[in-house]
Design a protein around this motif. Sequence first.
Motif, short mmCIF file in Angstrom:
data_model
loop_
_atom_site.label_atom_id
_atom_site.label_comp_id
_atom_site.label_asym_id
_atom_site.label_seq_id
_atom_site.Cartn_x
_atom_site.Cartn_y
_atom_site.Cartn_z
N LEU A 182 0.85 -1.19 0.00
CA LEU A 182 0.00 0.00 0.00
C LEU A 182 0.89 1.24 0.00
O LEU A 182 1.67 1.46 0.92
CB LEU A 182 -0.89 0.01 1.24
N LEU A 183 0.79 2.02 -1.07
CA LEU A 183 1.51 3.30 -1.16
C LEU A 183 0.51 4.43 -0.97
O LEU A 183 -0.39 4.63 -1.78
CB LEU A 183 2.18 3.43 -2.53
N GLY A 184 0.66 5.15 0.14
CA GLY A 184 -0.20 6.30 0.38
C GLY A 184 0.35 7.53 -0.33
O GLY A 184 1.56 7.75 -0.37
N LEU A 185 -0.54 8.33 -0.91
CA LEU A 185 -0.16 9.59 -1.54
C LEU A 185 -0.69 10.73 -0.67
O LEU A 185 -1.89 10.78 -0.35
CB LEU A 185 -0.73 9.68 -2.96
N GLY A 186 0.21 11.64 -0.30
CA GLY A 186 -0.14 12.70 0.63
C GLY A 186 -1.26 13.60 0.15
O GLY A 186 -1.41 13.88 -1.03
N ALA A 187 -2.08 14.05 1.11
CA ALA A 187 -3.19 14.96 0.83
C ALA A 187 -2.75 16.41 1.00
O ALA A 187 -1.74 16.69 1.65
CB ALA A 187 -4.36 14.65 1.76
N ASP A 188 -3.53 17.32 0.42
CA ASP A 188 -3.31 18.76 0.60
C ASP A 188 -4.35 19.30 1.58
O ASP A 188 -5.18 20.14 1.23
CB ASP A 188 -3.41 19.49 -0.74
N GLY A 189 -4.33 18.79 2.79
CA GLY A 189 -5.29 19.27 3.78
C GLY A 189 -6.51 18.38 3.88
O GLY A 189 -6.46 17.19 3.58
N VAL A 190 -7.63 18.98 4.26
CA VAL A 190 -8.85 18.23 4.55
C VAL A 190 -9.55 17.76 3.27
O VAL A 190 -10.40 16.88 3.32
CB VAL A 190 -9.80 19.08 5.43
N HIS A 191 -9.18 18.33 2.14
CA HIS A 191 -9.85 18.06 0.85
C HIS A 191 -11.31 18.49 0.95
O HIS A 191 -11.57 19.63 1.30
CB HIS A 191 -9.64 16.61 0.44
N ALA A 192 -12.29 17.65 0.68
CA ALA A 192 -13.68 18.13 0.67
C ALA A 192 -14.62 17.18 1.40
O ALA A 192 -15.76 16.98 0.98
CB ALA A 192 -14.16 18.35 -0.77
N ASN A 193 -14.14 16.61 2.49
CA ASN A 193 -14.98 15.72 3.30
C ASN A 193 -14.80 16.02 4.78
O ASN A 193 -13.72 16.41 5.20
CB ASN A 193 -14.63 14.25 3.05
N GLY A 194 -15.85 15.85 5.55
CA GLY A 194 -15.78 16.03 6.99
C GLY A 194 -15.99 17.46 7.45
O GLY A 194 -15.79 17.77 8.63
N PHE A 195 -16.43 18.34 6.56
CA PHE A 195 -16.50 19.76 6.92
C PHE A 195 -17.66 20.11 7.85
O PHE A 195 -17.63 21.15 8.51
CB PHE A 195 -16.52 20.64 5.66
N SER A 196 -18.67 19.27 7.94
CA SER A 196 -19.70 19.51 8.94
C SER A 196 -19.09 19.41 10.34
O SER A 196 -19.41 20.20 11.24
CB SER A 196 -20.86 18.53 8.78
N LEU A 197 -18.18 18.46 10.53
CA LEU A 197 -17.48 18.32 11.81
C LEU A 197 -16.44 19.43 11.97
O LEU A 197 -16.29 19.98 13.07
CB LEU A 197 -16.83 16.95 11.92
N VAL A 198 -15.74 19.78 10.91
CA VAL A 198 -14.76 20.87 10.97
C VAL A 198 -15.45 22.16 11.43
O VAL A 198 -14.95 22.87 12.32
CB VAL A 198 -14.10 21.09 9.59
N ARG A 199 -16.58 22.46 10.85
CA ARG A 199 -17.31 23.69 11.18
C ARG A 199 -17.78 23.66 12.63
O ARG A 199 -17.76 24.67 13.34
CB ARG A 199 -18.47 23.88 10.23
N ARG A 200 -18.21 22.49 13.09
CA ARG A 200 -18.66 22.37 14.47
C ARG A 200 -17.51 22.57 15.45
O ARG A 200 -17.66 23.22 16.50
CB ARG A 200 -19.30 21.00 14.68
#
Length: 348
Positions: A182-200
């Motif tokens: 398994l080769l993981g490729l790094g993300a550039d931050g939160v991307h576009a998921n989980g923002f309902s929790l981020v906002r909370r």
Amino acid sequence: MTKREGAMSYAEAGVDIDAGNALVERIKPAAKRTARPGTMAGLGGFGALFDPRAAGYDDPVLVAATDGVGTKLRIAIDTGVVDGIGIDLVAMCVNDLVCQGAEPLFFLDYFATGKLDTDSAARVIEGIAAGCARAGCALIGGETAEMPGMYAAGDFDLAGFAVGALERGHMLPAGVREGDVLLGLGADGVHANGFSLVRRIAAAEGLGWEAPAPFAEGALGAALLTPTRLYVRPALAAIRAGGVHGLAHITGGGLTENLPRILPEGLGAEIDLGAWTLPAVFDWLRRAGGLETAEMLKTFNAGIGMVAVVDAGRAEALAVQLTEQGERVIPMGHVVAGQGVAYTGRLG
């Protein structure tokens, strides 16, 4: 009953056709820059045409994906920083396509609002065009809907639709087996998921979007709006080099839910959480939200935006190739007998 004097108009009802036409004219140059082999017509027709054979395919299988950007859009609207949200929209669709082994060919967008702000809409769609150019797909059409009474002032919504192609018999995942790396490729931050929790979490911390980001320079809102990383070109190059058995786009559900989607019955994944350092934004979310590791790994990408499942004998060469193409590559585990994802080590 009183009788209304004078004729009514669509503009009086809140729909400005002239503004819509002005928007189309403004975005035509951006869309034109995304043209690629196979593109057959510009914007403005009743339908958009594309020729897969002209794109180089002999026996193409078409692959389609549609998505939005979730409540990350709320932060973009509230801050007025809308220039990158179109890149998110494209990435959420085309990163899914490449997981099937498909090359993205063309993209269409849907932009809906109560009252059209031509400048704001143009900035969004120019971002979509920028994302398409990075992914190598053509922006060949879309819909701009002005719907009075449906949205609060200044609000809008976005949806994207992408179509890709692959030669028949070359679909992914294929050949995934025990021992694959398994080769993981790094993300550039939160991307576009989980923002309902981020906002909370931000609200619970008493932080507005203009407050200094606790994990980066600049304002919190702008830092959170870092666009989703586009993995298309490096991933396609890796597929063509040989040895890639599967790709998983780490979106909603995180590593826990997305990786099993590409594993055959009877196979699972073992991931070493100590193989990478949790990026600062996720460390802040974890601490500020008091999030358990299981919640982090099921809600956010935790710094890994894509996972390539590759042949063990090709893992080192593919890691070098992906690194040379600008990816942050993390050897993070193996395919094992079993089911689901098992974690070892500590996320930190």
